[in-house]
Motif scaffolding. Structure first.
Motif, short mmCIF file in Angstrom:
data_model
loop_
_atom_site.label_atom_id
_atom_site.label_comp_id
_atom_site.label_asym_id
_atom_site.label_seq_id
_atom_site.Cartn_x
_atom_site.Cartn_y
_atom_site.Cartn_z
N PRO A 1 -34.93 -25.00 44.95
CA PRO A 1 -34.29 -26.04 44.70
C PRO A 1 -34.63 -27.40 45.19
CG PRO A 1 -33.79 -24.52 47.11
CD PRO A 1 -34.57 -23.70 46.33
N GLY A 2 -34.36 -28.11 45.19
CA GLY A 2 -34.62 -29.45 45.20
C GLY A 2 -35.31 -30.43 43.84
N CYS A 3 -35.07 -30.01 42.76
CA CYS A 3 -35.77 -30.29 41.77
C CYS A 3 -35.26 -31.32 40.70
CB CYS A 3 -37.31 -29.65 41.06
SG CYS A 3 -38.29 -29.09 42.00
N SER A 4 -35.83 -32.50 40.54
CA SER A 4 -35.37 -33.15 39.79
C SER A 4 -34.56 -33.18 38.34
CB SER A 4 -35.88 -34.25 39.55
OG SER A 4 -34.69 -34.93 38.09
N SER A 5 -33.65 -33.08 37.92
CA SER A 5 -33.00 -31.96 36.58
C SER A 5 -33.87 -33.46 35.15
CB SER A 5 -31.59 -32.62 36.54
OG SER A 5 -30.66 -31.55 37.11
N GLU A 6 -34.19 -34.15 35.03
CA GLU A 6 -35.27 -35.13 34.49
C GLU A 6 -36.23 -33.98 33.81
OE1 GLU A 6 -32.69 -36.50 36.18
OE2 GLU A 6 -33.85 -38.34 37.43
N LEU A 7 -36.97 -33.57 35.05
CA LEU A 7 -37.71 -31.41 34.81
C LEU A 7 -37.58 -31.73 33.32
CD1 LEU A 7 -38.71 -30.82 38.17
CD2 LEU A 7 -40.44 -31.52 36.63
N CYS B 1 -39.61 -33.06 42.65
CA CYS B 1 -38.80 -32.37 43.32
C CYS B 1 -39.19 -32.68 45.25
CB CYS B 1 -39.63 -31.07 44.06
SG CYS B 1 -39.52 -29.61 42.02
N SER B 2 -37.79 -31.57 45.96
CA SER B 2 -38.02 -32.11 47.98
C SER B 2 -37.20 -31.20 48.16
CB SER B 2 -36.51 -32.99 47.79
OG SER B 2 -36.03 -33.22 49.34
N PRO B 3 -39.17 -31.09 48.60
CA PRO B 3 -40.00 -29.79 49.91
C PRO B 3 -38.24 -30.02 51.05
CG PRO B 3 -41.07 -31.88 49.96
CD PRO B 3 -40.55 -32.22 48.86
N THR B 4 -37.58 -31.46 51.46
CA THR B 4 -36.73 -31.12 52.87
C THR B 4 -35.90 -30.56 52.23
OG1 THR B 4 -37.82 -33.69 53.87
CG2 THR B 4 -35.27 -32.71 54.18
N VAL B 5 -34.54 -30.66 50.66
CA VAL B 5 -33.46 -30.30 50.45
C VAL B 5 -34.29 -28.56 50.45
CG1 VAL B 5 -32.80 -29.93 48.13
CG2 VAL B 5 -33.14 -32.01 48.85
N TYR B 6 -35.29 -28.21 49.84
CA TYR B 6 -36.05 -26.56 49.07
C TYR B 6 -35.67 -26.41 50.83
CZ TYR B 6 -39.16 -22.81 48.99
OH TYR B 6 -39.80 -21.36 48.62
N GLN B 7 -36.07 -26.84 52.17
CA GLN B 7 -35.89 -25.90 53.17
C GLN B 7 -34.36 -26.23 53.84
OE1 GLN B 7 -39.17 -27.24 56.17
NE2 GLN B 7 -39.49 -28.99 54.80
N ALA B 8 -33.85 -27.20 53.51
CA ALA B 8 -32.35 -27.71 54.49
C ALA B 8 -31.62 -26.18 53.54
CB ALA B 8 -32.19 -28.18 54.10
N MET B 9 -31.63 -25.91 52.31
CA MET B 9 -30.93 -25.11 51.31
C MET B 9 -31.59 -23.53 51.58
SD MET B 9 -28.94 -25.84 49.49
CE MET B 9 -28.11 -24.96 48.83
N LEU B 10 -32.82 -23.10 52.80
CA LEU B 10 -33.28 -21.74 53.21
C LEU B 10 -32.41 -20.53 53.43
CD1 LEU B 10 -36.63 -22.47 54.51
CD2 LEU B 10 -36.34 -21.39 52.36
N VAL B 11 -31.19 -21.56 54.47
CA VAL B 11 -30.02 -20.38 54.57
C VAL B 11 -29.53 -20.53 53.95
CG1 VAL B 11 -30.06 -21.80 57.47
CG2 VAL B 11 -28.27 -22.69 55.35
N ASP B 12 -29.02 -20.39 52.03
CA ASP B 12 -28.24 -20.01 51.68
C ASP B 12 -28.75 -19.15 50.41
OD1 ASP B 12 -26.40 -21.26 49.60
OD2 ASP B 12 -27.83 -21.30 48.62
#
Length: 500
Positions: free
Chosen positions: A127-133, A369-380
């Protein structure tokens, strides 16, 4: 307190199984390292870990009480014959109504065929990667050439749909907030933001509100998509705002039901010759602990969910230790050092001043891609998002699950298993339905089975990113599915490719 006891229990239970290839790896202690590894493998180097701005500037990104949108033409388009007026291309921001200060960025490409075509939204995972990819490397209107010019994608999904890409969750891509409370940690927050985005979009574009609407995406979007579909369906039933004509949702190589999909890792790896039977037996000793951890995550959902992420990913990491430099997105390929794909032209292109000016993003950074968003979603991460799908199916909302056969990380076997095991009114008939060829240009491009609103498609000669590996088959898949049948009975393959 119970969470801490449980985490300690997991460590004790796991310790007898520790070996050179079966242990919680050192980087599991730091999710940021795992996120950074994901980003480096794509040859991406965002300047920031997330777009949380200290202040809102006076640039165009902050103008207006609700929306900043503009029709645009990319300055690097290789086809000079296409004028600005010919392109129904829009980009901009919407304020997210129920957030603290979030502004969500999007691209919207009107169909090259007809404005009455379905509206299709695409969500990239991470999670956390832009849809522009996906927009530039998979199914958008353009591909980026090595000289950073844009060339038309012969198989862009805008050939058969009005196509919408959204940078989400907040902080990803060009989306931003000035309030850290807008960082999302679960699907309720993610889907509420996306619902607010859609309400703003259709208020601004009412001519598209009655079109059929489909939700698509891949990878971690296997979490986003079912939650978002349920949120839209709920909003429609409650008459919350503008009615959204939700017809279906499609998940490509997604993570949806972790309990079933993590159990499939060793089976897939053994079947494909990545591991040996002795490795299989040893790694599988962690499965009961993983299953217990996921069950506890499902009931309590805090620290136990993070613990289950660490425990269950021991299975995947153990396989990859044995697989060496194998690309887990496509096991036919090798990674060279940290590099598994080179998507660097995405950042190079979007960081050009002329491009940023055409989009109106001013000094907002592009976070690929956001490592902060990635970490925030770990509980999910380890939550089961299949649970809300039966109600959608039984209300007639279609689901297509498709998967490239050479992807390991969200492999077709795990996806097939959760789809087949899902309890809904048509389960028995779906399981009994025949598997038939998915043919494109008289060649077998995959195998699929369908019953009622549910379809599953295994795509041949493709890895994790099906629209990148098999662009023509992916476009034909979307066209047939939105027209009612993957069999092609209602499709018109000869008109698949049209000239601008």
């Amino acid at each position: 307190m119970e969470d801490l006891i449980f985490f300690g229990f997991l460590v004790l239970v796991l310790s007898p199984f520790s070996s050179a290839t079966l242990r919680i790896p050192s980087n599991a202690k730091l999710p940021s390292l795992q996120a950074e590894k994901l980003i480096r493998e794509l040859n991406l180097f965002p300047k920031q870990s997330i777009n949380i701005v200290d202040h809102v500037n006076n640039g165009s990104a902050s103008i207006g009480p609700k929306i900043v949108e503009r029709r645009f033409k990319f300055p690097n388009l290789a086809d000079p014959s296409v004028s600005h007026e010919d392109l129904g291309h829009h980009a901009g921001y919407y304020n997210i109504q129920h957030s603290h200060a979030a502004r969500m960025f999007y691209f919207f490409f009107e169909s090259r065929n007809s404005k009455s075509d379905p509206v299709v939204i695409w969500l990239t995972g991470g999670p956390g990667c832009s849809s522009e990819l996906a927009m530039f490397y998979e199914n958008g209107p353009f591909n980026i050439a090595n000289n950073l010019s844009l060339v038309w994608n012969e198989y862009g999904w805008d050939k058969v749909s009005n196509l919408l890409y959204v940078d989400q969750p907040t902080g990803t891509g060009f989306s931003y907030s000035s309030d850290k409370r807008d960082i999302r940690h679960n699907e309720a927050g993610v889907s509420d933001d996306l619902y607010d985005f859609l309400q703003a979009f259709f208020e601004e574009h009412p001519q598209f509100a009655k079109n059929d609407f489909y939700i698509t995406g891949e990878s971690y979007a296997g979490h986003y998509i079912p939650a978002f579909a349920s949120r839209v369906h709920q909003g429609n039933k409650a008459k919350e705002g503008i009615h959204i004509n939700l017809k279906g949702f499609a998940i490509g190589n997604g993570l949806t039901n972790p309990a079933i999909q993590y159990k499939a890792y060793t089976d897939y790896a053994l079947d494909m010759g990545i591991i040996k039977k002795s490795d299989y037996d040893r790694i599988n000793k962690v499965l009961p602990v993983c299953e217990t951890a996921i069950k506890l995550c499902g009931t309590d959902g805090t620290i136990s969910c993070v613990a289950s992420y660490f425990v269950c990913n021991t299975i995947f990491n153990s396989i990859m230790t044995l697989a060496g430099d194998t690309n887990y997105y496509d096991i036919r390929k090798k990674c060279e050092g940290d590099l598994c794909y080179d998507f660097s032209n995405l950042e190079n292109f979007l960081n050009q001043k002329s491009v940023r000016a055409s989009l109106g993003v001013e000094d907002i950074e592009f976070v690929s891609c956001s490592p902060t968003v990635y970490q925030a979603m770990l509980v999910d991460w380890m939550r089961n998002l299949e649970v809300g799908i039966p109600a959608l199916l039984e209300d007639g909302v279609k689901l297509l699950v498709y998967a490239g056969e050479y992807d390991l990380i969200c492999n077709w076997l795990g996806n097939s298993r959760w789809v087949h095991s899902m309890e809904w009114a048509g389960q028995k008939e779906f399981v009994a339905s025949p598997e038939v060829p998915f043919e494109v240009d008289a060649s077998e491009a995959g195998l699929f089975k369908s019953h009622g609103p549910l379809s599953f498609l295994k795509v041949h000669d493709a890895g994790h990113m099906v629209p990148m590996d098999q662009p023509k088959a992916a476009l034909e898949m979307l066209k047939r599915w939105t027209h009612g049948s993957l069999s092609g009975a209602t499709a018109e393959p000869e008109n698949l490719v049209s000239s601008m």
